[in-house]
Design an enzyme around this catalytic site. Structure first.
Site, mmCIF file in Angstrom:
data_model
loop_
_atom_site.group_PDB
_atom_site.id
_atom_site.type_symbol
_atom_site.label_atom_id
_atom_site.label_comp_id
_atom_site.label_asym_id
_atom_site.label_seq_id
_atom_site.Cartn_x
_atom_site.Cartn_y
_atom_site.Cartn_z
ATOM 1 N NE ARG A 58 -1.961 5.047 -5.387
ATOM 2 C CZ ARG A 58 -0.844 4.739 -6.040
ATOM 3 N NH1 ARG A 58 -0.889 4.007 -7.123
ATOM 4 N NH2 ARG A 58 0.327 5.170 -5.593
ATOM 5 C CG ASN A 91 -0.239 0.236 2.518
ATOM 6 O OD1 ASN A 91 0.235 -0.720 3.141
ATOM 7 N ND2 ASN A 91 -0.154 1.482 2.961
ATOM 8 C CB CYS A 92 1.122 4.258 -1.855
ATOM 9 S SG CYS A 92 -0.426 4.593 -2.715
ATOM 10 C CB ALA A 93 -0.386 8.124 0.846
#
Length: 261
Positions: free
Chosen positions: A196, A192-194
């Site tokens: 998504r 995961n990113c910030a």
């Protein structure tokens, strides 16, 4: 960051169907506030990429135009992290420019108060252009999809889900629904990113996109046969951890997991 992006988010909220606005505003409202306060714009810019690249192109052009105006007016505002209200206030006193005439009198060469006028102007321009494009071109921004929150002819909102008598919290509930939509044995990498979920699966064709939306996702992007990204919002890390916990608790699964903070 303080005018344009929040206005674009507002345009997306107002363009959503009335029955979906409350749900959409929970995500986009937070994104707009983060942009205004801290200057972080990636969440909504990634949404532009997933929804319609045209919106990102328009955003880039408008950004360039307002930077050109700022430069032409000799407006300079220092910042330490990003151009939000926090940095604007902190650097306000240091952002003024003065020049000394031959007579010994000073005049202002850089007036940071002009930024406030540009914020209003950017907000108006962004809202009008984005709202017009979204409605006239029927762009499926969050809340405009035909099957938004629909499963088996039943509309399910986050408020309805939270009112159910469930033992698990909202992140566990969303994780359960996403696992069902993607397939428990279909996961390979969970990242995961910030905002998504970045997933590698065995086969993206097995993913039920309608059920992904019902789970509470704001957008889905299938990159290829194995790569999938799902827009969750700022709660994505909790959802990712809940998915990993549920899959790791299953004795029949042996998957590789990865955390990218």
């Amino acid at each position: 960051m303080m005018g344009g992006i929040p206005a674009a988010a507002l345009a997306m909220i107002m363009a959503a169907k009335k029955e979906n606005r409350k749900m959409v505003s929970g995500f986009l409202g937070g994104v707009a506030l983060v942009s205004f306060i801290s200057g972080i714009t990636e969440p909504i810019e990634f949404s532009f990429v997933f929804i319609a690249s045209l919106l990102l192109v328009i955003h880039a052009l408008l950004t360039g135009i307002f930077i050109a105006i700022t430069t032409a007016l000799h407006i300079q505002v220092g910042f330490g992290f990003s151009a939000g209200i926090i940095d604007y206030c902190i650097s306000f006193a240091q952002s003024w420019g003065f020049a000394n005439h031959a007579t010994g009198a000073y005049h202002i060469t850089s007036n940071s108060l002009w930024v406030l006028l540009l914020i209003v102007a950017a907000g108006g321009v962004y809202f009008i252009i984005f709202y017009t494009l979204i409605t006239k071109m029927d762009i499926e921004t969050p809340g405009r999809e035909e099957d938004f929150g629909v499963e088996e002819n039943k509309v399910t909102t986050k408020s309805e889900l939270s009112n159910k008598n469930l033992k698990s919290d909202k992140y566990t509930l969303m994780a359960t629904k996403l696992i069902e939509a993607i397939g428990a044995d279909n996961f390979v990498v969970i990242d995961n990113c910030a905002t998504r979920l970045r997933l590698i699966v065995k086969d993206t064709s097995r993913v039920n996109l309608a059920k992904v939306k019902v789970a509470g996702a704001f957008g889905t992007k299938i990159l290829n046969k194995e790569a999938l990204q799902i827009v969750i919002g700022t709660d994505v890390e909790h959802v990712a951890n809940a998915i990993k916990a549920q899959l790791q608790n299953s004795a029949t699964l042996n998957i590789k997991t990865k955390v990218n903070l």
